[in-house]
Structures are given as C-alpha cells and as structure tokens.
Design an enzyme around this catalytic site. Structure first.
Site, PDB file in Angstrom:
ATOM      1  N   ASP A  56      -1.683 -27.301   4.950  1.00 16.55           N
ATOM      2  CA  ASP A  56      -1.384 -28.683   4.593  1.00 16.55           C
ATOM      3  C   ASP A  56      -2.268 -29.698   5.309  1.00 16.55           C
ATOM      4  OD1 ASP A  56      -0.255 -28.153   7.016  1.00 16.55           O
ATOM      5  OD2 ASP A  56       1.713 -28.971   6.554  1.00 16.55           O
ATOM      6  N   HIS A 147       4.852 -30.379  12.876  1.00 15.16           N
ATOM      7  CA  HIS A 147       4.860 -28.937  12.658  1.00 15.16           C
ATOM      8  C   HIS A 147       3.477 -28.362  13.013  1.00 15.16           C
ATOM      9  CE1 HIS A 147       3.128 -30.624   9.021  1.00 15.16           C
ATOM     10  NE2 HIS A 147       2.665 -29.432   8.701  1.00 15.16           N
ATOM     11  N   GLY A 446     -15.371  -4.272  18.691  1.00 19.06           N
ATOM     12  CA  GLY A 446     -14.548  -3.169  18.214  1.00 19.06           C
ATOM     13  C   GLY A 446     -13.137  -3.546  17.793  1.00 19.06           C
ATOM     14  N   ASN A 503      -7.484  11.212   7.529  1.00 14.72           N
ATOM     15  CA  ASN A 503      -7.265  12.375   8.404  1.00 14.72           C
ATOM     16  C   ASN A 503      -5.884  12.281   9.058  1.00 14.72           C
ATOM     17  OD1 ASN A 503      -7.816  10.240  10.045  1.00 14.72           O
ATOM     18  ND2 ASN A 503      -9.534  11.176  11.123  1.00 14.72           N
ATOM     19  N   GLY A 505      -3.949   9.656   9.782  1.00 13.53           N
ATOM     20  CA  GLY A 505      -4.006   8.723  10.906  1.00 13.53           C
ATOM     21  C   GLY A 505      -2.647   8.291  11.391  1.00 13.53           C
ATOM     22  N   GLU A 509       1.473   4.760   7.960  1.00 15.75           N
ATOM     23  CA  GLU A 509       0.937   4.749   6.597  1.00 15.75           C
ATOM     24  C   GLU A 509       1.962   5.279   5.601  1.00 15.75           C
ATOM     25  OE1 GLU A 509      -2.289   7.450   6.131  1.00 15.75           O
ATOM     26  OE2 GLU A 509      -1.999   7.525   3.971  1.00 15.75           O
TER      27      GLU A 509
END
Length: 594
Positions: A56, A147, A446, A503, A505, A509
């Site tokens: 906004d 806000h 990273g 693999n 992970g 997931e």
C-alpha cells in the site's frame, strides 16, 4: 583506512558528476516526475525488468509501481514474495553485465522480507537497487502510529537495517535534492558492484524535477591509479615473473566478472599464453574450452592433476580473488605468499607488499603490454585438457558420479546454468561447460532456495541478451523454500529446464505436498492449469535419463520443463564429500585453538 579511501574516491566521482550537471544550461528546462526520472536512469542502465511485490505504500495510483507498469520498455515482474524478488534481481544482474537488478518493496514488512536477498547480493558483490516505498515525508517527520511499523515511532529502523547490507543509501526528502541523490546511489551501485537502497516517500513520487541531469550519463569511470605507484607495481610484477622463469599460472576468481575485467583478462591470456585455472566462484569467467584452460582449482579438493599443476608453478597471478572457505577448499590453498601476485579492484599485492588504490581495471592493459614478451616461454608450459568422461557403471541407478558428466554432454553454447547451494554447486564443478556459457551460483553466501528466484531473473536477462537455454539444478529440499516463483516464470512465458534432484531430502516434502504427491504435478499446480505451457518428467534410472536428454523436443526448451531425477539419498558428489570432511577437520582444529 581502505574503506575511507574508497569513500573519498566515490565522493570525488560524485562531485565530478555534479559539476557536469551544473554546467548545463537552464534554458528550455523540462520537468518530469521523480518516478519518471528514476525510470529513465534505470532505462539508461539497460534495466528492462523490475521485480517486487505490491504494497500500500507503493501501490496507489500516484505511487511508483504504476509508473513502472506504464513505462514503454521496463516491465513490472510481480513476484510471489519479496525474498524471491530480491533473489530474482540478483540473478538478473549476474546475467546482464553493465546493468543492475532492481527490486521494489513496501515499507517495513516488505523490505525486511527482501533483506536476506539483498544481503546475498552484498556478500557476492552484485549490483542491485532496492527501492522501498515508504510513508509520506510529513508522516516520516510526525511519526504517527502507522501499520507496518514496530509501533514505537522508530521509522528509521528499517533504513538502519538496510545500511548493514548496502553500500549507499538515499532518502528522497525533497525534490531539490532528489535527482542528485538518485544519481549518487546509482553511480555507487554500478561502480562498486554492491547493492544500494532508495527510500521513496509516497508524496515524492509525482513531484516534478528537472530533466537536465539526464543528459549527463552516469559515470562508470573509476578513479585513476597513481601513475608513479602504478609504474613501480608494473616493474615489480615483471621482475617477479622474470624470476619465475615464466612458469606462471593465472588463477581467475569471482571479481573478474563482478568488476568487469573479463575482456582485459582475455586479452592478457591471449597475449601471454599463460596457463589459466579458475576457482569455483570464477567458473565460466574464462571459456572452459579455451586451449590454455586447465580446470577448477579448489585447494585440496582439486583433481590431483590440477592441484599438482597449480601448486607447482613458480608464480600464481591471482585475479579478483575471493578467498572464502568453500571457494578455497576450506582454506587448503598450498601456495606460498612469496609465489603469489594478487590483482583486485582496489589494490595489488606483490608477494608481501601491499599497494592500495591500484585497481586492476586500469592496470591490466598495461600489464598485458609488458608481459607479452614472455609468450614464447609460457607457450611451452603443458596444460592438461579439462575434461570429464561419462563413467561406465554396472548399476542402472542414476548416481552423482554419472549424472554430472552425462548432463555435461547436454549443454550447449550460450546456455545459462544455475545451481543451488549444496549438491548441485559441487556436482557441476568438475564438468567442462561450452564456450560462452554463463554459470550462476551463490557459493559464498549460500542462501538455500536462492536459485529458483535467481533463475527467474537470469531467464529474463538471458531473453534480453538473446542467450541460449536457462537450466536450473536444485535439490528437493531447496526447492520447497521458493517454489512459488515457478508460477511467475510460467506467467511471463519463460522456459527454463529444471532438474530437480530428488534424493529423499526433507521429510517435510511429503507432508506439505501429500504423502504420495509427485513433483511432476507441480507446474500444473502453479499456473499451467490446462497443461499446455509446461511439461514434467520423472527419471529413475540411466536409460530413462538418456532417452530424455537425447530427445530433441526436450532439448529445444520450447516450454518450461521440470525433470525429477531420483537418486539415492546418501550418494554425494566427490567435491562435496571432500569439502564436508575438510569442514569437519577445520571446525575441530578451530575449536582446539580456541
């Protein structure tokens, strides 16, 4: 001291630009809005895409985002969140040299969401402009309980946070100073290769300012080297090269591309024929099919033939070095300081001698001219061809040792290859890439998930430049953090190829996507509802992968494609395995010393 000198040089450049601007005639002076002034400057810098999330404080009709959408050559790329937008701006800047990435957020909540992406760009020296749409200048002074604030009237807290991860900042407090402030931070951004921050109050966006400064291009010219010191440095380098009997190896690193000396380095190599190697962060700085290129040097993690050749040289000419842990094989360089010359953007190191304010951009052409006499001797130095054969394995499973050299044969000239932190970054290091390929990774900072947003920005920049395919390699864990941005790619007609290495992970997931949900349904979920704009595949073994990589329709990348590559969760690339072992040893040694 060095930071102070750099700041003084930046101030000299700013004042020079101011004098040029003041010298212009006021007669016939045109007026435009602050927003249009800023967009014109970005257009001059080659920016054609701006990333961000509406808020906004930047969304109303008179506010900046609307000016972006009305611009004839710059597109608004709406992102799923501010962090992804910052990642995209980072990727855009990496693939589009001489330009910058731009991200727009709203006040407070938006800019804090983006700050991790900006920090990554700062860490890895990527020029990004962060524009924060903020309350009006009156509200900034009276500080009502608005806000998006912390509720304690500290309206400057977000700017203070930005100061930690940007090289230069500006608050557009009045229209008299607005154009000068915009120019100042943009010059800092392009000349110092770091992010900058612009705070844009709502009532400043449509204020009218003069166009006269737009007639003066933003200066990219670096402060000149002191000629006497530069000449002395050149003499010292030639003396050391002569002592080394031309047994010199050039080691290129990230700052070669970050500080725009790729052409100067190529000229040096062509004139001298010195063997050249790269660090992980410098990968593709030099074309990897160049006949004097020997591969990636990562200290003790290097392939044995590369390690022996680099460390046995009598002299290392290091250009643009960034000696982080992963970039140096956990600090395992075996190169004595007495055998090293380092060229940087703001200094030169010749053995133990340090010469501040001698920049490589201006030094390199003069050095090339004086080193060309060593070409005949250097040409006799043997350079082993950088190559990686696809192994013959008994198992049909897709292994890390097989996968990376095999996809290496899939790459083409001018491809843009993006790899995620972790497995993909390390797996691809040993893979020779075709000429004019651009390798994009975030090895120093990273930030997990960075690669998805970066791929969006990289793909837009690649389209602008007429480059080849954009190919992303990412793990199933990393993908979860920023996966929403695939919908943005689909919406803008981008067609990257995404190799998702599954693999097993994170267990999250299966919980987030359903216990039996497949990654191959992801693109239809995120925008391609009728399945015409995308294609997904799962490959579980070598024959399936071979068939896919040999498929011309897949290789042509006519639509966005996702390939789920199923691998064993314990299988690890060679370089990553060695880096993990060295990291553990380094941590143990550090603990003992402490």
């Amino acid at each position: 001291m060095q930071a102070t000198l750099t700041d003084l040089q930046s101030e000299v450049a700013r004042l020079r630009h101011e004098l040029q601007s003041l010298a212009l005639e006021h007669k016939g002076d045109e007026q435009i809005t602050v927003a249009d002034y800023l967009l014109t400057r970005l257009e001059q810098l080659g920016v054609s895409s701006i990333f961000g999330v509406p808020g906004d404080f930047n969304m109303r009709m008179s506010i900046f985002k609307d000016y972006v959408e009305d611009h004839p050559t710059i597109k608004w790329i709406g992102n799923c969140n501010e962090l992804n937008a910052a990642y995209a701006a980072d990727g855009y800047a990496r693939v589009k040299p001489h330009s910058i990435g731009v991200v727009v957020t709203t006040f407070g909540v938006g800019e804090l969401s983006a700050i991790n992406g900006i920090a990554g760009a700062f860490s890895e020296m990527v020029p990004v402009l962060h524009i924060a749409g903020v309350p009006s200048t009156t509200q900034l002074k009276t500080r009502p309980l608005l806000h998006h604030t912390l509720g304690d009237a500290r309206f400057d807290v977000f700017t203070k946070a930005a100061e930690q991860v940007t090289i230069s900042q500006a608050m557009l407090a009045n229209k008299v100073q607005a154009t000068a402030d915009i120019d100042r931070i943009l010059i800092d951004c392009v000349s110092r290769a770091r992010p900058v921050y612009l705070s844009l109050p709502t009532d400043m966006v449509s204020e009218k300012v003069s166009t006269k400064r737009l007639k003066i291009p933003l200066s990219r010219i670096l402060p000149p080297n002191n000629p006497d010191v530069e000449e002395f440095v050149l003499d010292e380098i030639i003396k050391v090269v002569r002592e080394a009997e031309s047994n010199v190896v050039v080691l290129v690193d990230a700052c070669v591309s970050r500080h725009d000396v790729q052409d100067e380095v190529k000229d040096l190599l062509a004139a001298t024929h010195f063997p050249v190697y790269s660090t992980p962060m410098g990968k593709t700085t030099i074309d990897e099919d160049y006949d004097r290129y020997g591969g990636i040097y990562i200290g003790s993690i290097s392939e044995p033939v590369i390690k022996e050749r680099v460390e046995s040289a009598k002299l290392i000419l290091s250009i643009g070095a960034l000696k982080s842990d992963f970039n140096t094989g956990m600090f395992t360089y075996r190169i004595p300081t007495t055998h090293t010359i380092e060229l940087h953007s703001d200094c030169v190191l010749v053995r133990h001698a340090h010469f501040p304010n001698i920049g490589m951009k201006q030094l390199l052409p003069k050095l090339t001219s004086r080193l060309k006499d060593f070409r005949c001797q250097a040409s006799e130095l043997v350079v082993s061809k950088f190559k990686l054969e696809v192994p013959v394995e008994e198992t049909s499973d897709i292994t890390q040792s097989y996968f990376w050299p095999r996809v290496g044969t899939f790459f083409r000239k001018k491809d843009v290859i993006v790899t995620e932190t972790g497995t993909s970054n390390f797996g691809i290091l040993d893979v020779p890439l075709p000429e004019q390929t651009i390798f994009v990774s975030q090895i120093l900072y990273g930030s997990i998930g960075w690669a998805v947003g970066s791929t969006l920005g990289a793909a837009l920049a690649a389209r602008d430049r007429g480059l080849g395919r954009v190919i992303l390699f990412i793990g199933d864990g990393s993908m979860q953090l920023t996966v929403q941005e695939l919908s943005t790619m689909t919406r803008h007609g981008l067609t990257p190829i995404i190799f998702l290495i599954n693999n097993s992970g994170y267990n999250i997931e299966r919980n987030l996507h359903g216990m039996n949900r497949k990654w191959t349904s992801l693109l239809t979920t995120l925008g391609d509802l009728n399945g015409t704009l995308s294609r997904s595949y799962t490959v579980r073994n070598k024959p399936e992968l071979e068939k896919l990589l040999d498929d011309p329709q897949f290789a042509n990348a006519g639509k966005i494609q996702l390939v789920e590559v199923v691998m064993d969760k314990y299988d690890t690339p060679r370089a990553l395995k060695m880096a993990a072992e060295l990291s553990t040893k380094y941590a143990e040694q550090s603990a003992k010393q402490f």
